[in-house]
Design an enzyme around this catalytic site. Structure first.
Site, PDB file in Angstrom:
ATOM      1  N   HIS A 100       0.836  -1.207   0.000  1.00 49.38           N
ATOM      2  CA  HIS A 100       0.000   0.000   0.000  1.00 49.38           C
ATOM      3  C   HIS A 100       0.876   1.264   0.000  1.00 49.38           C
ATOM      4  O   HIS A 100       0.626   2.209  -0.764  1.00 49.38           O
ATOM      5  CB  HIS A 100      -0.931  -0.004   1.222  1.00 49.38           C
ATOM      6  N   GLU A 101       1.897   1.271   0.844  1.00 48.40           N
ATOM      7  CA  GLU A 101       2.788   2.446   0.888  1.00 48.40           C
ATOM      8  C   GLU A 101       3.523   2.608  -0.444  1.00 48.40           C
ATOM      9  O   GLU A 101       3.743   3.735  -0.912  1.00 48.40           O
ATOM     10  CB  GLU A 101       3.786   2.344   2.053  1.00 48.40           C
ATOM     11  N   HIS A 104       1.521   4.526  -2.791  1.00 51.07           N
ATOM     12  CA  HIS A 104       1.684   5.988  -2.675  1.00 51.07           C
ATOM     13  C   HIS A 104       2.933   6.463  -3.432  1.00 51.07           C
ATOM     14  O   HIS A 104       2.925   7.526  -4.058  1.00 51.07           O
ATOM     15  CB  HIS A 104       1.792   6.395  -1.204  1.00 51.07           C
TER      16      HIS A 104
HETATM   17 ZN   LIG Z   1      -2.075   5.250   2.618  1.00 50.78          ZN
END
Ligand SMILES: [Zn+2]
Length: 231
Positions: A100-101, A104
Site C-alpha cells: 500500500h505504501e 503511494h
Molecule cells: Zn495510505
C-alpha cells in the site's frame, strides 16, 4: 459542563463510536493476517524494495520507523517508512501494508492528481483546523458576531475537505497494491484476498475519520450556523 444540556453533543459521540469501531476493526483484521506467514516468506521491507524496483522507482529509500501501524510514504524526502510490525514481518498483513505504501510512491511517480491536490491543501487545512474553534468562540463572545462565526465554520470545513480528498488517494494506493501483488511475485493467489481485507479495513478508518469530522461540522452549523441570538 455545558455538554449536559447540549443534545448536539450526541453527534460527537456518534463520531467517536464510528472511529472507535473502525479502529478496532482494522486492528483485529491486521492482527488476524499478521499471524499468517506468507508462503514466499518475504518481509515487508523486502516486499517494498521489490515493488519499488519493479516499478522503476530508484530514488525512494525504504526505512524502519518506530511504532505500530505508523507506516507512511513521505513524498518530500522520498522515504517509505515501515513500522516495526511491518518492516521485519513476513506476514500477509505486513506485505499488504508495505505494498500500500508503495502504491503511494507510485502515485508520486506518476503525478497522481488527487495526491497533488491533497498535498496542496495540507497547509490551509492545518490552519483551518487550528483557527476554527477559537474564531467561533471569539465570535460568540463578541456579542455573537455571525461573520466571525461563519469564517470559523468555513475554516473547520477545510479540515473535512482535506479528509475527503484523502479518500481517493488511499483507495487508489490500495488498488495499486492489490494489482501489483496479484501479479504473483510476492503472494500466492490464496493470499491476495487476505491482503484485500486488511487494506479494506485500513481504508475504512479514513472513511470513519471523514464521517466523524462531518458530524462535528454539522454540530457547529446547528449550534452556531444561523443567527441564533435571541436573548
Ligand atoms: Zn495510505
Amino acid at each position: 459542563m455545558f455538554y449536559y444540556y447540549d443534545p448536539t453533543f450526541l453527534l460527537v459521540i456518534i463520531g467517536l463510536l464510528i472511529s472507535g469501531a473502525a479502529s478496532a476493526y482494522v486492528n483485529s483484521t491486521f492482527n488476524k493476517f499478521d499471524k499468517i506467514r506468507s508462503a514466499k516468506n518475504v518481509t515487508g521491507t523486502a516486499a517494498a524494495q521489490f515493488i519499488l524496483s519493479d516499478s522503476g522507482i530508484t530514488d525512494v529509500v525504504v526505512q524502519p520507523i518506530s511504532g505500530r501501524m505508523t507506516d507512511n510514504y513521505n513524498a518530500q524526502n522520498k522515504t517509505l517508512n515501515l513500522s516495526e510490525s511491518t518492516a521485519n514481518s513476513p506476514s500477509v498483513a505486513a506485505i499488504g501494508v508495505a505494498a500500500h505504501e508503495c502504491g503511494h510512491a507510485v502515485q508520486d511517480q506518476v503525478d497522481y492528481l488527487p495526491m497533488r491536490i491533497r498535498h496542496a491543501i495540507v497547509p490551509i487545512a492545518n490552519i483551518g483546523s487550528t483557527i476554527s474553534i477559537p474564531l467561533i468562540l471569539i465570535g460568540v463572545l463578541i456579542s455573537w458576531n455571525q461573520t466571525l462565526i461563519n469564517i470559523g465554520i468555513f475554516a473547520f470545513s477545510l479540515a473535512l475537505l482535506f479528509q475527503l480528498v484523502t479518500l481517493p488517494v488511499e483507495f487508489d494506493a490500495s488498488r495499486r497494491a492489490v494489482k501489483i501483488l496479484a501479479a504473483g511475485d510476492l503472494l500466492t493467489p490464496e493470499e491476495v484476498p487476505m491482503v484485500k481485507k486488511v487494506l479494506f479495513a485500513a481504508a475504512l478508518t479514513y472513511v470513519a475519520a471523514a464521517l466523524s469530522t462531518f458530524l462535528q461540522l454539522l454540530r457547529l452549523v446547528i449550534l452556531f450556523g444561523g443567527n441564533r441570538r435571541n436573548d
